[in-house]
Design an enzyme around this catalytic site. Sequence first.
Site, mmCIF file in Angstrom:
data_model
loop_
_atom_site.group_PDB
_atom_site.id
_atom_site.type_symbol
_atom_site.label_atom_id
_atom_site.label_comp_id
_atom_site.label_asym_id
_atom_site.label_seq_id
_atom_site.Cartn_x
_atom_site.Cartn_y
_atom_site.Cartn_z
ATOM 1 C CD GLU A 129 -22.747 -22.974 -64.062
ATOM 2 O OE1 GLU A 129 -22.725 -21.826 -63.549
ATOM 3 O OE2 GLU A 129 -23.755 -23.456 -64.581
ATOM 4 C CE LYS A 131 -20.048 -18.256 -54.810
ATOM 5 N NZ LYS A 131 -19.513 -16.939 -54.586
ATOM 6 C CG ASP A 133 -14.503 -12.759 -55.824
ATOM 7 O OD1 ASP A 133 -15.677 -12.462 -55.515
ATOM 8 O OD2 ASP A 133 -13.529 -12.535 -55.096
ATOM 9 C CE1 TYR A 239 -25.519 -16.788 -62.167
ATOM 10 C CE2 TYR A 239 -23.254 -16.180 -62.645
ATOM 11 C CZ TYR A 239 -24.402 -16.021 -61.899
ATOM 12 O OH TYR A 239 -24.441 -15.108 -60.895
ATOM 13 C CE LYS A 329 -16.600 -18.613 -49.816
ATOM 14 N NZ LYS A 329 -16.663 -17.245 -50.309
ATOM 15 C CB CYS A 423 10.130 -6.202 -21.654
ATOM 16 S SG CYS A 423 9.244 -5.001 -22.659
ATOM 17 C CB CYS A 426 10.781 -1.414 -20.373
ATOM 18 S SG CYS A 426 10.059 -2.896 -19.662
ATOM 19 C CB CYS A 439 6.509 -6.542 -20.439
ATOM 20 S SG CYS A 439 7.103 -5.054 -19.613
ATOM 21 C CB CYS A 444 6.708 -1.400 -20.390
ATOM 22 S SG CYS A 444 7.159 -1.863 -22.057
HETATM 23 S S1 IVH Z 1 -25.686 -19.361 -59.583
HETATM 24 C C1 IVH Z 1 -28.966 -17.939 -56.124
HETATM 25 N N1 IVH Z 1 -23.391 -19.583 -60.781
HETATM 26 O O1 IVH Z 1 -22.069 -16.140 -56.589
HETATM 27 C C2 IVH Z 1 -27.800 -17.450 -56.853
HETATM 28 N N2 IVH Z 1 -23.609 -17.844 -59.180
HETATM 29 O O2 IVH Z 1 -22.639 -16.511 -53.741
HETATM 30 C C3 IVH Z 1 -27.467 -18.457 -57.912
HETATM 31 N N3 IVH Z 1 -21.613 -16.475 -58.905
HETATM 32 O O3 IVH Z 1 -24.936 -14.142 -56.392
HETATM 33 C C4 IVH Z 1 -26.272 -18.066 -58.577
HETATM 34 N N4 IVH Z 1 -20.375 -17.497 -60.391
HETATM 35 O O4 IVH Z 1 -23.106 -13.468 -58.030
HETATM 36 C C5 IVH Z 1 -24.095 -18.893 -59.879
HETATM 37 N N5 IVH Z 1 -21.423 -19.920 -61.932
HETATM 38 C C6 IVH Z 1 -22.115 -19.226 -61.060
HETATM 39 C C7 IVH Z 1 -21.574 -18.124 -60.362
HETATM 40 C C8 IVH Z 1 -22.357 -17.462 -59.426
HETATM 41 C C9 IVH Z 1 -20.412 -16.506 -59.515
HETATM 42 C C10 IVH Z 1 -21.980 -15.501 -57.842
HETATM 43 C C11 IVH Z 1 -23.319 -14.845 -58.047
HETATM 44 C C12 IVH Z 1 -24.124 -15.192 -56.838
HETATM 45 C C13 IVH Z 1 -23.059 -15.501 -55.852
HETATM 46 C C14 IVH Z 1 -23.581 -16.388 -54.747
#
Ligand code: IVH
Length: 697
Positions: A129, A131, A133, A239, A329, A423, A426, A439, A444
């Site tokens: 899935e 992630k 932010d 989720y 990441k 430099c 100076c 320098c 200076c």
């Molecule tokens: S599963 C144990 N699924 O990422 C936490 N988290 O770094 C399991 N997040 O605290 C979370 N998208 O706030 C999960 N598809 C996703 C996510 C997701 C964003 C965030 C969530 C979590 C943090 C962990």
Amino acid sequence: MSHPKQLLLDEYEALASQIAYHERLYRDGVPEIPDAAFDDLVDRYQQLADELEIPPEQRIDQTPGVDHTDGFVQVEHRSPMLSLEKISPYRRDGKGDSLPSLGQFLSWYDRRQKDLGIHRHEQLPLLVEPKIDGISVSLLYVRGQLQRAVTRGDGKKGDDITRQVKSARAVPERLDGVRGSLEVRGELYWPLDAFSAHNQKLILFGEKPLANPRNGCAGLMKRKDPEGLHHAGIRSFLYQIPWSEDLPLPTSQFEVLQWLKHCGAPVYLDEIFLAHHPHDAFHYCEQYAERRPHLPYEIDGMVIKLDRLDLYSRLEGTGHHPHWAIAYKFPPERKPTLLKGITVQVGKSGKLTPVAELEPVLVAGTTVSRASLHNFPELERKDVRVGDTVFIEKAGEIIPQVVSVDLDKRPINTESYARPTACPACGADVVSEDIFIYCPNPSCPHQVRERLRHFASRGAMDIEGLGAALVEQVIDKLGVVSPDDVFRMKEADLAGLERMGKKSAANLMKSLQIAKDRGLARVLVGLSIRHLGTTMAEDLANHFESVDALLDFAQRYRQGDPQAIEQVAPEKGSGVIEGMARKTADSIFAELASPSVRGVIEGLRQVGVLLEAKRQLSDAVVGVVGKSFVLTGSLPTLKRDEASALIKAAGGIVGTSVSKKTDYVVVGQDAGSKLDKAQKLGINLLDEAGLLALLRK
Ligand code: IVH
């Protein structure tokens, strides 16, 4: 070169103070770096802390807890809301263009197979899935109706943001056709177009735009008056269903998402991928990275989860993360822009650093117009030329960097960069040492300015009110050149400077008085002696106790006294100062014995600066050092001066009035207006038990 361990220690300390600095900005609502960059700093900090075997109680506290806002009711989570283990692209030196490695991921997968007693050839289906932010939220639905929304908080308990979430219409108020009760977890986020529209409006009204969507979303969800929040356009991605009652739920993550979708919840079925082989899951993550710039929301990676929910209870996680999922990441965002020029900065000890002047470009949420080019050999290796299109990145480093040049875009007639021989400030002929250029002129003007800035800074003498801009003025208008001159400034002269006035001048005089008493270690840090960082300054101060003993020793060392050399830099093993190698010792003691440093120390003595060690390093507590505290009300067991003494011994500062700069207010019985003010400013509150815990007593 310095001792490798010392280099790590220096980096560790620098990170600790950077993290403290950014935490403070974050709390004040004016972050300078994106959250991903902050996470990278913390990751590197933890890694170094492990490597250096720093005991847990001395590390900065990274348990999420800063999230609680006064005025919000705290609610305990049915099960803790944890973090995720991560696989990250790791690139500290700006070389290469990496994504997380398959190896890292496969070893995680192997471990899971082993934990579950599953044969290597039997595959575990995985669901991938995005992630998103945003900020995590736990939603309680009773008989299908949204009852409560709670932030993650410290993982165990969070803030009740039901009114805000409902007003923002960020999640469904009802789950269609659901009669039972359940907890759903997900992410609240601010889609990019809605976020930019909001920022446009702020700009139109002459207000400062928000730094990034994530913090913006967190800010809206903590608004005390949530009326009309739906205009902002906050959305969610749900989720997980960690708890339910009277509900027949599916047994795989994929089906859970389908089920949620069926009930009308926002899930992105088009964005997820069910993989039957770990390589496929990993490949999907890599491919998804390319879609990232075109998505309508910010993502910082992917989450790879075991699809079979029945396996979750068989996997024991840590207190920090479960073992049924891992975060993949993405590397930090990288943007091309034009290099308009290369300027050279002169640092406090004379080091010349090339800096790229750029056509402003938006990278990871902030506009960048200057970037570090590190050092001259690095610049030459990359063959960066004025007129080039360069790639900029803001990774774990706070200062954005030029990572590489787009050679295809190089115009004709560019020229290789020629190192400066004089430099730029100076005009003195430069000298080379290792890979750096210096320098050599201590007078200076740029060096003088940087040294004074450093002397007044938080990590050194911490002279409140003497910031970078004022330093510039006191040099130009009051003729200040040396650190001791700072303490000779007259209140009336200060009051006459731009943007000053009587009150600021009087406050600065007070700060100067306070700073005089910081003790030898801070003075040593403030002297800008090459290779002399905080830890070593503290070790030297603790060992020699007074500046006279230290200068005496430096003199003897300088003259080649074998006993002195044996004491700090023996042939074998380590001397009395942990991690001080021969070359570092040579350099530090040479500077300490030099007439210019001696002159400054004499000057500081004359103006009444304390030149003796103040406290034992062992009492200092990371996380308290440099933090400011205000006490109010009577505490159950500690007297006020006892509490003050404990805070000071741990390296904290005790103030009398609450301001934006206060880090903690310690609250006892019958607390008065200081408590009100602290609440208004959103400052962390501690009771006696909280204080003692922070002080690790
Ligand atoms: S599963 C144990 N699924 O990422 C936490 N988290 O770094 C399991 N997040 O605290 C979370 N998208 O706030 C999960 N598809 C996703 C996510 C997701 C964003 C965030 C969530 C979590 C943090 C962990």
